[in-house]
Motif scaffolding. Sequence first.
Motif, PDB file in Angstrom:
ATOM      1  N   THR A  16      21.744  56.237   6.661  1.00 18.85           N
ATOM      2  CA  THR A  16      19.672  55.986   6.767  1.00 18.85           C
ATOM      3  C   THR A  16      18.846  56.711   8.170  1.00 18.85           C
ATOM      4  OG1 THR A  16      20.799  54.071   8.290  1.00 18.85           O
ATOM      5  CG2 THR A  16      20.765  53.096   6.156  1.00 18.85           C
ATOM      6  N   CYS A  17      18.244  56.423   8.310  1.00 18.63           N
ATOM      7  CA  CYS A  17      17.566  57.223   8.634  1.00 18.63           C
ATOM      8  C   CYS A  17      16.067  56.589   9.086  1.00 18.63           C
ATOM      9  CB  CYS A  17      17.505  58.519   9.007  1.00 18.63           C
ATOM     10  SG  CYS A  17      16.075  59.025   7.251  1.00 18.63           S
ATOM     11  N   SER A  18      15.206  56.805  10.102  1.00 18.44           N
ATOM     12  CA  SER A  18      13.619  56.932  10.525  1.00 18.44           C
ATOM     13  C   SER A  18      13.438  57.674  10.849  1.00 18.44           C
ATOM     14  CB  SER A  18      13.422  55.013  11.225  1.00 18.44           C
ATOM     15  OG  SER A  18      14.285  55.305  12.358  1.00 18.44           O
ATOM     16  N   ILE A  19      12.053  57.304  10.971  1.00 16.03           N
ATOM     17  CA  ILE A  19      11.328  58.857  11.819  1.00 16.03           C
ATOM     18  C   ILE A  19      10.310  58.008  12.672  1.00 16.03           C
ATOM     19  CG2 ILE A  19       9.345  61.093  11.497  1.00 16.03           C
ATOM     20  CD1 ILE A  19      10.556  60.924   8.753  1.00 16.03           C
ATOM     21  N   SER A  20      10.050  58.518  14.039  1.00 24.58           N
ATOM     22  CA  SER A  20       9.522  57.854  15.407  1.00 24.58           C
ATOM     23  C   SER A  20       8.265  58.255  15.149  1.00 24.58           C
ATOM     24  CB  SER A  20      10.116  57.537  16.335  1.00 24.58           C
ATOM     25  OG  SER A  20      10.272  59.397  17.271  1.00 24.58           O
ATOM     26  N   ASN A  21       7.047  58.211  15.707  1.00 24.89           N
ATOM     27  CA  ASN A  21       5.828  58.493  16.330  1.00 24.89           C
ATOM     28  C   ASN A  21       6.211  60.131  17.014  1.00 24.89           C
ATOM     29  OD1 ASN A  21       3.831  57.094  14.738  1.00 24.89           O
ATOM     30  ND2 ASN A  21       4.279  55.328  16.939  1.00 24.89           N
ATOM     31  N   LYS A  22       7.297  60.833  17.351  1.00 28.36           N
ATOM     32  CA  LYS A  22       7.109  61.263  18.940  1.00 28.36           C
ATOM     33  C   LYS A  22       8.241  62.214  18.233  1.00 28.36           C
ATOM     34  CE  LYS A  22      10.034  62.946  22.632  1.00 28.36           C
ATOM     35  NZ  LYS A  22      10.775  63.385  22.974  1.00 28.36           N
ATOM     36  N   GLU A  23       8.979  62.393  16.693  1.00 30.39           N
ATOM     37  CA  GLU A  23       9.173  62.936  16.275  1.00 30.39           C
ATOM     38  C   GLU A  23       8.583  63.893  15.024  1.00 30.39           C
ATOM     39  OE1 GLU A  23      14.486  61.595  15.675  1.00 30.39           O
ATOM     40  OE2 GLU A  23      12.853  59.992  14.446  1.00 30.39           O
ATOM     41  N   ALA A  53       8.606  66.027   6.385  1.00 28.87           N
ATOM     42  CA  ALA A  53       9.373  65.487   7.255  1.00 28.87           C
ATOM     43  C   ALA A  53      10.352  64.794   6.358  1.00 28.87           C
ATOM     44  CB  ALA A  53       8.097  64.841   8.343  1.00 28.87           C
ATOM     45  N   ILE A  54      10.157  64.027   5.821  1.00 25.30           N
ATOM     46  CA  ILE A  54      10.904  63.923   4.680  1.00 25.30           C
ATOM     47  C   ILE A  54      12.076  64.250   4.066  1.00 25.30           C
ATOM     48  CG2 ILE A  54      11.502  61.534   3.482  1.00 25.30           C
ATOM     49  CD1 ILE A  54       8.727  61.126   3.449  1.00 25.30           C
ATOM     50  N   LEU A  55      11.741  65.221   3.532  1.00 28.52           N
ATOM     51  CA  LEU A  55      12.370  66.135   4.037  1.00 28.52           C
ATOM     52  C   LEU A  55      13.665  66.639   4.129  1.00 28.52           C
ATOM     53  CD1 LEU A  55      10.985  67.597   0.000  1.00 28.52           C
ATOM     54  CD2 LEU A  55      12.705  66.106   0.022  1.00 28.52           C
ATOM     55  N   SER A  56      12.314  66.876   5.584  1.00 28.12           N
ATOM     56  CA  SER A  56      13.806  67.919   6.194  1.00 28.12           C
ATOM     57  C   SER A  56      14.928  66.395   6.848  1.00 28.12           C
ATOM     58  CB  SER A  56      12.734  68.684   7.834  1.00 28.12           C
ATOM     59  OG  SER A  56      11.726  69.111   7.174  1.00 28.12           O
TER      60      SER A  56
END
Length: 150
Positions: A16-23, A53-56
Motif C-alpha cells: 500500500t502507498c499514498s502520495i502526499s502533496n509535497k511528493e 506519478a502513480i506509475l512511478s
Amino acid sequence: MKKFSEFRTGDSFFSTCSISNKELDEYLNFSRVRNAFLKDNRKEKQQIVSGRAILSRMEGEFTRLSQIYGNHIIFLGTDGDPEWRNKNTRFLKPLYTDQVLKLKFTISQKEDIDDEFGKIAIDYEGTNQEREPIVISKKNIYRIKKEPSR
C-alpha cells in the motif's frame, strides 16, 4: 528475496502507498510535466495525482517488496497485452493526494533470456480503500539476474 527460479506465473505480491502533496509537487518539478489542469489544482487541499506519478510510485513500491529487493533487476519497458486489445495501462478513476492506494503485483509471464538472465512481466493493479479500481497496467517487463551476487 526470491530468486528468479522461485518465481511462478500467477504469484502475487501486495503493498500500500499514498502520495502526499509535497511528493507530487517534487515529482512534477523533477519530471518537468507541464499540464494546466494539474497546475490549476495545486491550490486545492487534495490534488489529483498524475498518471505518470502513480506509475512511478507503483514501480518504486514493486522494487521495495521483500520478494524483489536485492535482485539485480531492470525495467525494460511495456508490451501491449494481446488479450486486452494491445493496451498496457488504463486509469479508471482519479487518485488524490494522501488517498491510500492498495497495490497488487502479479507475475503474468516468466521466461529465460540466457544462462545469466531471465525476464518477468508484472501486471500492476491499484485500488482505493473502497476496493474500486484506480489503475491497471499490464506487461511491465523486467530483466532479472538469475543468481544475484552474494
